[in-house]
Design an enzyme around this catalytic site. Structure first.
Site, PDB file in Angstrom:
ATOM      1  N   LYS A   1      -2.725 -10.772  -7.209  1.00  0.00           N
ATOM      2  CA  LYS A   1      -4.057 -11.181  -6.738  1.00  0.00           C
ATOM      3  C   LYS A   1      -5.314 -10.145  -7.256  1.00  0.00           C
ATOM      4  CE  LYS A   1      -4.817  -8.550  -2.375  1.00  0.00           C
ATOM      5  NZ  LYS A   1      -5.709  -8.479  -1.412  1.00  0.00           N
TER       6      LYS A   1
ATOM      7  N   LYS B   1       1.052  -1.157   0.003  1.00  0.00           N
ATOM      8  CA  LYS B   1       0.007   0.062   0.098  1.00  0.00           C
ATOM      9  C   LYS B   1       0.991   1.270  -0.100  1.00  0.00           C
ATOM     10  CE  LYS B   1      -4.076  -2.011   0.255  1.00  0.00           C
ATOM     11  NZ  LYS B   1      -5.361  -2.061  -0.045  1.00  0.00           N
TER      12      LYS B   1
ATOM     13  N   LYS C   1      -9.562  -4.971  -6.352  1.00  0.00           N
ATOM     14  CA  LYS C   1     -10.781  -3.935  -6.595  1.00  0.00           C
ATOM     15  C   LYS C   1      -9.953  -2.623  -7.487  1.00  0.00           C
ATOM     16  CE  LYS C   1     -11.609  -1.903  -2.250  1.00  0.00           C
ATOM     17  NZ  LYS C   1     -10.696  -2.658  -1.500  1.00  0.00           N
TER      18      LYS C   1
END
Ligand code: AQP
Length: 329
Positions: free
Chosen positions: A196, A115, A199
């Protein structure tokens, strides 16, 4: 004898995708219906504040996730469904556990590192302490099990470490929880089987409420591997194996049976059948979700009453913690 408890949550940060479903939500419903556990499922709104968000959208996302839970089969009569921020003990316990969490360990967390790359302008302290809040979410409910995708294993390992440390220092208080994985603990992106499904990459991500047309278009565009046989081989055919895993998880058929079914078919025929399988699997969910999203009063009532129930357990635990560490006067 009391049933063992399990707890898990999902962030209200957008539409749910097939990874969230096959890695977590599908399992929530099966575990709930097995009748073997005391189930707690929450909406992880505090966690979702670690990413950029629009306050006007946040309450809609919370209710949308409540609708997702119910449309997928969670039932407030069987499970306690609640909102994380409605229970201050989550934040309180997280703050206490932070004192046992070495900076170095938090710094090593893959999710924090990733992140930090994807949102370089917003590497905030909440993102850094995400795992201690997650530990609090789990430990407050004496959960023995946590159904999650395998991307959460590292956080759960830290939860276990924190529980162990706390118990050693202040006396037995917490249970060390175990992860519960599905047969699809990591669904990969349609565009890259090394990454992975997520969204933040909407074009290569199958959302649960995508229309059958959107599902078909995305599946037909999904990358495949060299060769033309539909066979499960994670090393040589990672993309096709990912699609086969989706097919197997949704139909309940073993991959060998699916391989046989498509033995004389090509990738395109397999993908057409997979797209239909996905679209059909979520037909009922799409209908229920459409109905539920118009009933915000019902959704709010369910969350409020679930939060009240969960608070009783959480408050008992935080009181015990405060007594153990000597701040209950
Ligand atoms: N691809 C996945 N495969 C299997 N399980 C997955 N989960 C998430 N992605 C996959 C599991 O879903 C649950 C909820 O996760 P979350 O609330 O942390 O959602 P997320 O990880 O923020 O979803 P994204 O799409 O991955 O978000 P971005 O794009 O922001 O990074 C967890 O149990 C998780 O393991």
């Amino acid at each position: 004898m009391a049933k063992p408890s399990l707890v898990s949550g999902i962030q209200p940060s957008g539409r749910l995708h097939l990874g969230n479903y096959l890695g977590a939500l599908k399992n929530f419903v099966e575990l709930q219906n097995s009748d073997k556990y005391q189930c707690y499922f929450f909406i992880a709104d505090l966690h979702s504040l670690t990413e950029p968000f629009d306050p006007k959208e946040k309450s809609k996302q919370i209710l949308e996730l409540a609708a997702d839970y119910l449309a997928a089969g969670l039932d407030q009569k069987k499970s306690t469904i609640f909102l994380q921020s409605a229970i201050p003990s989550h934040s309180e316990l997280a703050r206490i556990l932070e004192n046992l969490a070495p900076m170095g360990e938090l710094n090593r967390m893959t999710q924090f590192k990733e992140k930090s790359k994807t949102q370089p302008g917003n590497v905030n302290a909440g993102l850094f302490t995400y795992p201690t809040l997650m530990a609090a979410d789990v430990l407050l409910y004496n959960a023995e099990f946590v159904p999650v995708g395998d991307d959460q294993d590292q956080h759960l390992e830290l939860t276990r470490t924190l529980a162990r440390k706390f118990n050693a220092k202040f006396g037995k208080t917490f249970i060390e929880p175990q992860p519960l994985h599905t047969s699809a603990p990591r669904v990969m992106s349609l565009g890259n089987p090394e990454k992975k499904m997520s969204k933040s990459q909407p074009a290569t991500c199958l959302f649960l409420d995508d229309s059958p047309e959107e599902i078909k278009a995305k599946v037909m565009r999904a990358v495949t591997d060299s060769g033309s046989e539909v066979t499960y081989d994670e090393k040589r055919k990672p993309a096709v194996s990912n699609l086969l895993m989706m097919y197997a998880s949704l139909t309940g058929e073993p991959t060998v049976k699916i391989e046989k079914k498509f033995a004389d078919k090509n990738y395109s025929q397999f993908k057409t059948s997979l797209a239909e399988t996905i679209a059909n699997h979520f037909a009922d969910y799409r209908k229920k979700k459409r109905e539920l999203t118009t009933k915000s009063y019902v959704l709010k009532t369910i969350l409020k009453s679930g939060s009240k129930k969960a608070a009783k357990i959480a408050n008992k635990k935080i009181t015990e913690v405060k007594e153990k560490i000597g701040i209950a006067i």
